[in-house]
Design a protein around this motif. Structure first.
Motif, mmCIF file in Angstrom:
data_model
loop_
_atom_site.group_PDB
_atom_site.id
_atom_site.type_symbol
_atom_site.label_atom_id
_atom_site.label_comp_id
_atom_site.label_asym_id
_atom_site.label_seq_id
_atom_site.Cartn_x
_atom_site.Cartn_y
_atom_site.Cartn_z
ATOM 1 N N GLY A 1 103.635 2.374 -46.146
ATOM 2 C CA GLY A 1 102.791 1.263 -46.559
ATOM 3 C C GLY A 1 101.386 1.450 -46.025
ATOM 4 N N MET B 1 107.922 -9.094 -41.150
ATOM 5 C CA MET B 1 107.889 -8.241 -42.336
ATOM 6 C C MET B 1 107.773 -9.032 -43.645
ATOM 7 N N HIS C 1 102.227 -14.123 -39.456
ATOM 8 C CA HIS C 1 102.427 -12.678 -39.366
ATOM 9 C C HIS C 1 101.643 -12.102 -38.191
ATOM 10 N N THR D 1 115.789 3.724 -42.839
ATOM 11 C CA THR D 1 114.620 4.461 -43.326
ATOM 12 C C THR D 1 114.551 5.867 -42.699
ATOM 13 N N MET E 1 116.839 3.979 -31.164
ATOM 14 C CA MET E 1 116.328 2.609 -31.252
ATOM 15 C C MET E 1 117.223 1.628 -30.509
ATOM 16 N N HIS F 1 100.733 -4.945 -43.220
ATOM 17 C CA HIS F 1 102.147 -4.738 -42.922
ATOM 18 C C HIS F 1 102.481 -3.266 -42.676
ATOM 19 N N PHE F 2 101.443 -2.440 -42.458
ATOM 20 C CA PHE F 2 101.707 -1.013 -42.214
ATOM 21 C C PHE F 2 102.826 -0.862 -41.176
ATOM 22 N N CYS F 3 103.741 0.052 -41.467
ATOM 23 C CA CYS F 3 104.957 0.200 -40.653
ATOM 24 C C CYS F 3 104.657 0.257 -39.151
ATOM 25 N N LEU F 4 105.302 -0.625 -38.443
ATOM 26 C CA LEU F 4 105.099 -0.694 -36.997
ATOM 27 C C LEU F 4 105.703 0.518 -36.290
ATOM 28 N N ALA G 1 104.103 6.225 -47.824
ATOM 29 C CA ALA G 1 105.515 6.048 -47.454
ATOM 30 C C ALA G 1 105.712 4.957 -46.411
ATOM 31 N N LEU H 1 107.898 -2.177 -53.086
ATOM 32 C CA LEU H 1 107.345 -3.318 -52.354
ATOM 33 C C LEU H 1 106.905 -4.330 -53.418
ATOM 34 N N ALA I 1 114.864 -2.230 -40.011
ATOM 35 C CA ALA I 1 113.794 -1.415 -40.595
ATOM 36 C C ALA I 1 113.736 -0.052 -39.948
ATOM 37 N N ARG J 1 103.361 -10.187 -35.109
ATOM 38 C CA ARG J 1 103.098 -8.747 -35.005
ATOM 39 C C ARG J 1 102.438 -8.425 -33.659
ATOM 40 N N VAL K 1 107.096 6.322 -34.389
ATOM 41 C CA VAL K 1 108.424 6.609 -33.826
ATOM 42 C C VAL K 1 109.186 7.554 -34.759
ATOM 43 N N SER K 2 109.179 7.235 -36.051
ATOM 44 C CA SER K 2 109.909 8.086 -37.010
ATOM 45 C C SER K 2 109.306 9.475 -37.074
ATOM 46 N N LEU L 1 113.524 -5.759 -37.196
ATOM 47 C CA LEU L 1 112.998 -4.538 -36.566
ATOM 48 C C LEU L 1 114.055 -3.436 -36.537
HETATM 49 C C1 HEM Z 1 110.734 7.089 -42.089
HETATM 50 C C2 HEM Z 1 110.965 5.899 -41.592
HETATM 51 C C3 HEM Z 1 110.302 4.627 -42.044
HETATM 52 C C4 HEM Z 1 109.769 4.307 -43.264
HETATM 53 C C5 HEM Z 1 109.693 5.166 -44.516
HETATM 54 C C6 HEM Z 1 109.258 2.949 -43.161
HETATM 55 C C7 HEM Z 1 108.608 2.279 -44.173
HETATM 56 C C8 HEM Z 1 107.983 1.048 -44.027
HETATM 57 C C9 HEM Z 1 107.160 0.410 -45.028
HETATM 58 C C10 HEM Z 1 106.864 0.976 -46.411
HETATM 59 C C11 HEM Z 1 106.715 -0.762 -44.503
HETATM 60 C C12 HEM Z 1 105.736 -1.742 -45.161
HETATM 61 C C13 HEM Z 1 106.405 -2.937 -45.805
HETATM 62 C C14 HEM Z 1 105.454 -3.776 -46.615
HETATM 63 O O1 HEM Z 1 104.253 -3.490 -46.721
HETATM 64 O O2 HEM Z 1 105.931 -4.733 -47.218
HETATM 65 C C15 HEM Z 1 107.276 -0.885 -43.180
HETATM 66 C C16 HEM Z 1 107.101 -1.965 -42.347
HETATM 67 C C17 HEM Z 1 107.733 -2.089 -41.130
HETATM 68 N N1 HEM Z 1 108.461 -1.140 -40.460
HETATM 69 FE FE1 HEM Z 1 108.883 0.699 -41.117
HETATM 70 N N2 HEM Z 1 109.503 2.484 -41.891
HETATM 71 C C18 HEM Z 1 110.131 3.476 -41.183
HETATM 72 C C19 HEM Z 1 110.525 3.415 -39.858
HETATM 73 C C20 HEM Z 1 110.406 2.323 -39.034
HETATM 74 C C21 HEM Z 1 110.778 2.281 -37.647
HETATM 75 C C22 HEM Z 1 111.329 3.443 -36.845
HETATM 76 C C23 HEM Z 1 110.553 1.006 -37.215
HETATM 77 C C24 HEM Z 1 110.751 0.394 -35.854
HETATM 78 C C25 HEM Z 1 110.747 1.063 -34.761
HETATM 79 C C26 HEM Z 1 109.998 0.261 -38.331
HETATM 80 C C27 HEM Z 1 109.627 -1.061 -38.289
HETATM 81 C C28 HEM Z 1 108.897 -1.683 -39.277
HETATM 82 C C29 HEM Z 1 108.432 -3.059 -39.165
HETATM 83 C C30 HEM Z 1 108.709 -4.022 -38.024
HETATM 84 C C31 HEM Z 1 107.707 -3.320 -40.336
HETATM 85 C C32 HEM Z 1 107.015 -4.619 -40.712
HETATM 86 C C33 HEM Z 1 105.601 -4.603 -40.222
HETATM 87 C C34 HEM Z 1 104.821 -5.821 -40.666
HETATM 88 O O3 HEM Z 1 105.246 -6.512 -41.593
HETATM 89 O O4 HEM Z 1 103.770 -6.059 -40.069
HETATM 90 N N3 HEM Z 1 109.924 1.088 -39.420
HETATM 91 N N4 HEM Z 1 108.027 0.249 -42.891
#
Ligand code: HEM
Length: 403
Positions: free
Chosen positions: A347, A85, A92, A247, A149, A351-354, A345, A293, A243, A96, A358-359, A240
């Protein structure tokens, strides 16, 4: 109002509870504004709020994440800087790639029964309260993502209460106002304890394998099939899980008052999958759990008239982009059928949320069941927001289940 005044108002107690008037003020100044060099909060050179500009910056791999100075000296920062992240390609991409295998549609399908079981157990417990008042966060919004999770990753549920305390210490440090020596020290201790915890868990899974993500990763690691060190694996697991749940807690807790203000929509949710998906997306747009961000400029450049020097950071306010009047007509109105661009929301870009799917799945499965079970659900007290703008959300929400 000038940018400096707007940012000061935004970071005030009042702004943290309701940032949207200040975001509207920033939109009136343009898609980006320069932050004056002597401004009280100048950790960044410019602030971006325009949807199109932010979409472009986040999609541009040249705009990178910058490590904070002296990160090698702190356990929490070392943890971040060895996780996907917080870093840039090629590391990265390598990290990833390892984790993206865990979020395939097949894996997601396997999560569905887990989510349904967790949701139904929680609803039963809420029903046992006999129409009384319960805290929606403690009794529903928090345990869904935490339990789902934890089972997925392989964290024993008995450790979750302890785990949450560590996450809170880390999240307090992550807030823009969190960069104090005390909060840094608390986050360092949390990171140290979490690393010890995961080393133990990895050793345990080597001795007695399960069906979870940790078992799969440890086996792949030991077979030499994963391009990660064990310490990198631990950093990524910490980030992980961190995150994945605060959220999602905020997706539920921020969304409930918004949904209850639209009783006809709520009544129509059970059985209407398209409307449910629209509601989940609209909640995430209007009350995004992540607001801030940052990215650093690859070269000296000019963003919508604002000069930004190479390596200078730009504060990217996705919570404001999601209410950009140029992209979302009547941006403050809840409209689950609204056409238009996807919200930011989760991204966008590298780095789009992995865990976005799931959410969304948790929201789409849990909300119709909640409203079908408790059609007279009502909020009984004004919600309490976290006070953070990095992760903005309701931490406590008393509701009556309506008997
Ligand atoms: C409503 C719930 C969630 C929101 C609003 C959210 C939001 C975000 C955002 C905005 C980013 C981008 C960060 C960036 O560009 O700097 C991100 C990245 C990430 N999210 Fe989520 N997230 C949520 C749920 C989750 C869940 C459930 C997981 C895991 C199962 C998760 C794992 C990650 C990971 C690992 C990254 C980094 C990805 C990367 O850098 O390639 N997130 N999330």
């Amino acid at each position: 109002m000038e940018v400096q005044e707007l940012l000061t108002a935004l970071y005030s107690e009042e702004g943290r509870q309701d940032p949207y008037p200040w975001y509207a003020g920033l939109h009136r100044l343009g898609p980006a504004s320069a932050v004056p060099p002597r401004a009280e909060h100048r950790t960044v050179a410019a602030v971006a709020v325009g949807y199109d500009l932010i979409d472009r910056l986040l999609r541009d791999p040249e705009w990178t994440k910058q490590p904070p100075p002296g990160w090698q000296d702190h356990e929490i920062l070392r943890t971040f800087q060895t996780s996907m992240m917080f870093i840039n390609p090629p590391d990265h991409t390598r990290m990833r790639h390892v984790f993206s295998h865990a979020f395939t549609p097949r894996r997601l399908g396997a999560l569905k029964p887990v989510i349904l079981r967790v949701v139904d157990e929680l609803l039963d417990r809420m029903a046992d309260a006999g129409g009384g008042v319960v805290d929606f966060v403690a009794d529903f919004a928090y345990p869904i993502p935490a339990l789902v999770m934890a089972e997925f990753i392989g964290i024993p549920s008995a450790d979750l209460a302890w785990y949450r305390e560590q996450v809170e210490r880390i999240d307090e440090f992550l807030d823009v106002a969190g960069k104090t020596p005390q909060r840094l020290a608390a986050a360092n201790t949390a990171a140290e304890e979490l690393r010890v915890f995961y080393r133990g868990l990895l050793a345990h899974r080597r001795r007695s394998p399960g069906e979870d993500l940790i078992t799969g990763l440890v086996e792949a690691l030991d077979a030499g099939g994963v391009e990660l060190t064990e310490e990198e694996l631990i950093s990524n697991l910490i980030v992980l899980f961190n995150a994945s749940f605060v959220t999602t807690v905020y997706m539920f807790s921020n969304g409930l008052p918004l949904l209850l203000a639209h009783p006809e929509t709520v009544a129509a949710l059970p059985g209407d999958e398209e409307l449910t998906r629209g509601c989940v997306d609209e909640v995430l747009r209007l009350e995004s759990p992540v607001h801030f961000l940052a990215r650093a400029a690859p070269v000296d450049t000019v963003l919508e008239g604002v000069p930004v020097a190479r390596d200078d950071n730009v504060l990217i306010i996705i919570g404001a982009a999601n209410r950009d009047p140029a992209r979302f007509p009547a941006p403050d109105t809840f409209d689950p059928t609204r056409p238009g661009p996807p919200s930011l929301a989760f991204g966008v870009g590298l780095h789009f949320c992995l865990g976005a799917a799931v959410s969304r799945l948790e929201g789409c499965l849990a909300l119709p069941r909640l409203f079908a079970r408790f059609p007279r659900l009502a909020v009984t007290e004004s919600p309490t927001y976290s006070g953070s703008l990095f992760l903005r959300g309701i931490d406590k929400l008393l509701i009556s289940t309506g008997g």
